[in-house]
Design a protein around this motif. Structure first.
Motif, PDB file in Angstrom:
ATOM      1  N   VAL A  32       0.839  -1.208   0.000  1.00  0.00           N
ATOM      2  CA  VAL A  32       0.000   0.000   0.000  1.00  0.00           C
ATOM      3  C   VAL A  32       0.870   1.252   0.000  1.00  0.00           C
ATOM      4  CG1 VAL A  32      -1.607   1.355   1.390  1.00  0.00           C
ATOM      5  CG2 VAL A  32      -2.028  -1.078   1.030  1.00  0.00           C
ATOM      6  N   LEU A  33       1.934   1.256   0.790  1.00  0.00           N
ATOM      7  CA  LEU A  33       2.813   2.425   0.840  1.00  0.00           C
ATOM      8  C   LEU A  33       3.392   2.736  -0.535  1.00  0.00           C
ATOM      9  CD1 LEU A  33       4.040   4.486   2.855  1.00  0.00           C
ATOM     10  CD2 LEU A  33       5.998   2.954   3.046  1.00  0.00           C
ATOM     11  N   VAL A  34       3.798   1.694  -1.260  1.00  0.00           N
ATOM     12  CA  VAL A  34       4.330   1.891  -2.609  1.00  0.00           C
ATOM     13  C   VAL A  34       3.234   2.406  -3.544  1.00  0.00           C
ATOM     14  CG1 VAL A  34       5.276   0.709  -4.629  1.00  0.00           C
ATOM     15  CG2 VAL A  34       6.171   0.194  -2.347  1.00  0.00           C
ATOM     16  N   GLU A  35       2.049   1.838  -3.440  1.00  0.00           N
ATOM     17  CA  GLU A  35       0.963   2.209  -4.348  1.00  0.00           C
ATOM     18  C   GLU A  35       0.547   3.669  -4.203  1.00  0.00           C
ATOM     19  OE1 GLU A  35      -2.228  -0.571  -3.740  1.00  0.00           O
ATOM     20  OE2 GLU A  35      -0.884  -2.275  -4.012  1.00  0.00           O
ATOM     21  N   VAL A  36       0.497   4.179  -2.975  1.00  0.00           N
ATOM     22  CA  VAL A  36       0.033   5.555  -2.795  1.00  0.00           C
ATOM     23  C   VAL A  36       1.151   6.568  -2.986  1.00  0.00           C
ATOM     24  CG1 VAL A  36      -1.804   4.825  -1.234  1.00  0.00           C
ATOM     25  CG2 VAL A  36       0.387   5.584  -0.278  1.00  0.00           C
ATOM     26  N   ALA A  37       2.408   6.097  -3.003  1.00  0.00           N
ATOM     27  CA  ALA A  37       3.534   7.030  -3.117  1.00  0.00           C
ATOM     28  C   ALA A  37       3.459   7.862  -4.387  1.00  0.00           C
ATOM     29  CB  ALA A  37       4.851   6.264  -3.059  1.00  0.00           C
ATOM     30  N   GLY A  38       3.043   7.266  -5.482  1.00  0.00           N
ATOM     31  CA  GLY A  38       3.014   7.994  -6.737  1.00  0.00           C
ATOM     32  C   GLY A  38       1.626   8.381  -7.200  1.00  0.00           C
ATOM     33  N   LEU A  39       0.646   8.320  -6.307  1.00  0.00           N
ATOM     34  CA  LEU A  39      -0.735   8.547  -6.728  1.00  0.00           C
ATOM     35  C   LEU A  39      -1.082  10.022  -6.873  1.00  0.00           C
ATOM     36  CD1 LEU A  39      -3.601   7.429  -7.330  1.00  0.00           C
ATOM     37  CD2 LEU A  39      -4.043   7.590  -4.868  1.00  0.00           C
ATOM     38  N   ALA A  40      -0.781  10.816  -5.850  1.00  0.00           N
ATOM     39  CA  ALA A  40      -1.191  12.219  -5.864  1.00  0.00           C
ATOM     40  C   ALA A  40      -0.471  12.972  -6.979  1.00  0.00           C
ATOM     41  CB  ALA A  40      -0.901  12.868  -4.514  1.00  0.00           C
ATOM     42  N   PRO A  41      -1.192  13.714  -7.812  1.00  0.00           N
ATOM     43  CA  PRO A  41      -0.531  14.428  -8.911  1.00  0.00           C
ATOM     44  C   PRO A  41       0.429  15.493  -8.421  1.00  0.00           C
ATOM     45  CG  PRO A  41      -2.835  15.082  -8.712  1.00  0.00           C
ATOM     46  CD  PRO A  41      -2.646  13.912  -7.805  1.00  0.00           C
ATOM     47  N   TRP A  42       0.246  15.959  -7.170  1.00  0.00           N
ATOM     48  CA  TRP A  42       1.147  16.978  -6.640  1.00  0.00           C
ATOM     49  C   TRP A  42       2.416  16.371  -6.028  1.00  0.00           C
ATOM     50  CZ3 TRP A  42      -4.027  16.604  -5.233  1.00  0.00           C
ATOM     51  CH2 TRP A  42      -4.303  15.853  -4.078  1.00  0.00           C
ATOM     52  N   ARG A  43       2.525  15.012  -6.028  1.00  0.00           N
ATOM     53  CA  ARG A  43       3.743  14.386  -5.508  1.00  0.00           C
ATOM     54  C   ARG A  43       3.876  12.995  -6.089  1.00  0.00           C
ATOM     55  NH1 ARG A  43       8.388  16.448  -4.080  1.00  0.00           N
ATOM     56  NH2 ARG A  43       9.175  15.876  -2.033  1.00  0.00           N
ATOM     57  N   ARG A  44       4.672  12.846  -7.167  1.00  0.00           N
ATOM     58  CA  ARG A  44       4.823  11.548  -7.811  1.00  0.00           C
ATOM     59  C   ARG A  44       6.230  10.966  -7.645  1.00  0.00           C
ATOM     60  NH1 ARG A  44       0.452  10.144 -10.569  1.00  0.00           N
ATOM     61  NH2 ARG A  44      -0.929  11.696 -11.488  1.00  0.00           N
ATOM     62  N   GLU A  45       7.131  11.691  -7.012  1.00  0.00           N
ATOM     63  CA  GLU A  45       8.517  11.230  -6.959  1.00  0.00           C
ATOM     64  C   GLU A  45       8.770  10.204  -5.867  1.00  0.00           C
ATOM     65  OE1 GLU A  45       7.530  14.338  -6.611  1.00  0.00           O
ATOM     66  OE2 GLU A  45       8.452  15.630  -8.113  1.00  0.00           O
ATOM     67  N   GLY A  46       7.801   9.995  -4.972  1.00  0.00           N
ATOM     68  CA  GLY A  46       8.076   9.203  -3.787  1.00  0.00           C
ATOM     69  C   GLY A  46       8.219   7.710  -4.002  1.00  0.00           C
ATOM     70  N   GLU A  47       7.617   7.149  -5.042  1.00  0.00           N
ATOM     71  CA  GLU A  47       7.573   5.697  -5.191  1.00  0.00           C
ATOM     72  C   GLU A  47       8.964   5.083  -5.291  1.00  0.00           C
ATOM     73  OE1 GLU A  47       5.639   2.263  -8.095  1.00  0.00           O
ATOM     74  OE2 GLU A  47       5.058   4.367  -8.337  1.00  0.00           O
ATOM     75  N   ALA A  48       9.832   5.663  -6.108  1.00  0.00           N
ATOM     76  CA  ALA A  48      11.174   5.096  -6.281  1.00  0.00           C
ATOM     77  C   ALA A  48      11.957   5.120  -4.973  1.00  0.00           C
ATOM     78  CB  ALA A  48      11.928   5.877  -7.364  1.00  0.00           C
ATOM     79  N   GLU A  49      11.830   6.206  -4.212  1.00  0.00           N
ATOM     80  CA  GLU A  49      12.573   6.298  -2.957  1.00  0.00           C
ATOM     81  C   GLU A  49      12.035   5.312  -1.925  1.00  0.00           C
ATOM     82  OE1 GLU A  49      14.217   9.756   0.049  1.00  0.00           O
ATOM     83  OE2 GLU A  49      13.326  10.267  -1.877  1.00  0.00           O
ATOM     84  N   VAL A  50      10.713   5.148  -1.879  1.00  0.00           N
ATOM     85  CA  VAL A  50      10.148   4.169  -0.948  1.00  0.00           C
ATOM     86  C   VAL A  50      10.621   2.768  -1.313  1.00  0.00           C
ATOM     87  CG1 VAL A  50       8.014   3.088  -0.156  1.00  0.00           C
ATOM     88  CG2 VAL A  50       8.145   5.573  -0.364  1.00  0.00           C
ATOM     89  N   ARG A  51      10.630   2.448  -2.606  1.00  0.00           N
ATOM     90  CA  ARG A  51      11.108   1.128  -3.030  1.00  0.00           C
ATOM     91  C   ARG A  51      12.576   0.925  -2.651  1.00  0.00           C
ATOM     92  NH1 ARG A  51       7.950  -1.881  -6.356  1.00  0.00           N
ATOM     93  NH2 ARG A  51       6.169  -0.881  -7.379  1.00  0.00           N
ATOM     94  N   ALA A  52      13.372   1.988  -2.756  1.00  0.00           N
ATOM     95  CA  ALA A  52      14.791   1.874  -2.457  1.00  0.00           C
ATOM     96  C   ALA A  52      15.042   1.529  -0.995  1.00  0.00           C
ATOM     97  CB  ALA A  52      15.501   3.182  -2.815  1.00  0.00           C
ATOM     98  N   HIS A  53      14.119   1.916  -0.125  1.00  0.00           N
ATOM     99  CA  HIS A  53      14.277   1.662   1.309  1.00  0.00           C
ATOM    100  C   HIS A  53      13.224   0.675   1.819  1.00  0.00           C
ATOM    101  CE1 HIS A  53      17.234   4.851   1.456  1.00  0.00           C
ATOM    102  NE2 HIS A  53      16.406   5.605   0.788  1.00  0.00           N
ATOM    103  N   ALA A  54      12.729  -0.160   0.899  1.00  0.00           N
ATOM    104  CA  ALA A  54      11.632  -1.065   1.239  1.00  0.00           C
ATOM    105  C   ALA A  54      12.008  -2.034   2.358  1.00  0.00           C
ATOM    106  CB  ALA A  54      11.190  -1.836  -0.003  1.00  0.00           C
ATOM    107  N   ARG A  55      13.240  -2.526   2.362  1.00  0.00           N
ATOM    108  CA  ARG A  55      13.621  -3.519   3.375  1.00  0.00           C
ATOM    109  C   ARG A  55      13.530  -2.919   4.778  1.00  0.00           C
ATOM    110  NH1 ARG A  55      19.042  -6.964   2.642  1.00  0.00           N
ATOM    111  NH2 ARG A  55      17.744  -7.683   0.905  1.00  0.00           N
ATOM    112  N   ARG A  56      14.035  -1.710   4.946  1.00  0.00           N
ATOM    113  CA  ARG A  56      13.996  -1.063   6.255  1.00  0.00           C
ATOM    114  C   ARG A  56      12.562  -0.760   6.686  1.00  0.00           C
ATOM    115  NH1 ARG A  56      13.807   4.382   7.661  1.00  0.00           N
ATOM    116  NH2 ARG A  56      14.555   4.819   9.773  1.00  0.00           N
TER     117      ARG A  56
END
Length: 258
Positions: A32-56
């Protein structure tokens, strides 16, 4: 013949999880965190960074899933660790409120024998116990109450109307922005900025939602306004993520298969 070594207790699971932790719930929260990271049109950059730190982040979700048994002290540790870089800085920093909402929901104990409303009541209690008091005054309903009362019905209404999943989710996000006072925006920009956000979201929905030509145009106007004033909302995304996780882990009537 040598005697077998004395056992030190039950062996740890092969995946390294501890007693009481729920890997399936942690995986759902991470998805869910990955899915909503890039949803809002005013903030789409978050998905890649969340994936990069997914293990933590998944490790923190695992710990949160056992907090119902271990006590609120463990969840407080999760909150503090989640507030450290990288989760609190850069693109992923905008999702820290979402991370916290999902962690609290896991600690509240979602499951197929529970209703969304029951889980949200427990999550509200945990959140009130651990979240630092807002210095901006009362700005709106908690993300947990909003998730059950506004987010879930909006998602279902969008799907029932034949909208695609991405449009249904974006319209649900707008419905949540329209109903909540965003604490960060209120603290940094004041109550008028919160009112402007809510009105802009309502205007898009009144035009038929983000999937219509007029709604899409108005949403673009809203996005430009947010970028200009720096009034990027975060509470609505947290509430939408909560609604999505509730859908996957609870039952509408508190029993049976979700």
């Amino acid at each position: 013949m040598l005697s077998p070594p004395l056992s030190a207790g039950p062996a740890a699971p092969a995946d390294g999880t501890r007693d009481g932790e729920d890997p399936a719930l942690a995986d759902q929260a991470m998805a869910v965190l990955v899915e909503v990271a890039g949803l809002a049109p005013w903030r789409r950059e978050g998905e890649a960074e969340v994936r990069a730190h997914a293990r933590r982040l998944r490790r923190l979700f695992l710990r949160a899933s056992s907090a119902g048994r271990e006590g609120p002290g463990l969840l407080e540790q999760v909150r503090r660790e989640g507030a450290r870089p990288p989760a609190a800085h850069g693109a992923a920093g905008d999702l820290h409120e979402t991370f916290w909402a999902l962690a609290v929901l896991l600690a509240a104990g979602p499951g197929p024998s529970r209703s969304p409303e029951d889980v949200c009541r427990d999550a509200d209690d945990l959140d009130a116990l651990l979240r630092p008091p807002s210095r901006g005054g009362k700005t709106g309903t908690s993300s947990f109450a909003l998730a059950a009362a506004v987010g879930l019905p909006a998602l279902r209404a969008g799907r029932a109307a034949g909208r695609g999943e991405s449009v249904a989710r974006l319209d649900a996000l707008l419905a949540l922005v329209a109903e909540t006072g965003d604490t960060r925006v209120h603290r940094e920009h004041g109550v008028l900025a919160v009112r402007m956000l809510r009105q802009d979201a309502r205007t898009v929905l009144a035009a038929g939602g983000s999937g219509t030509r007029e709604g899409h145009r108005l949403l673009a106007d809203m996005e430009r306004s947010i970028a200009f004033y720096g009034t990027r909302p975060t509470a609505g995304t947290a509430a939408l993520a909560t609604a999505l996780l509730l859908e996957r882990t609870t039952s509408p009537d508190g029993g049976g298969t979700p």
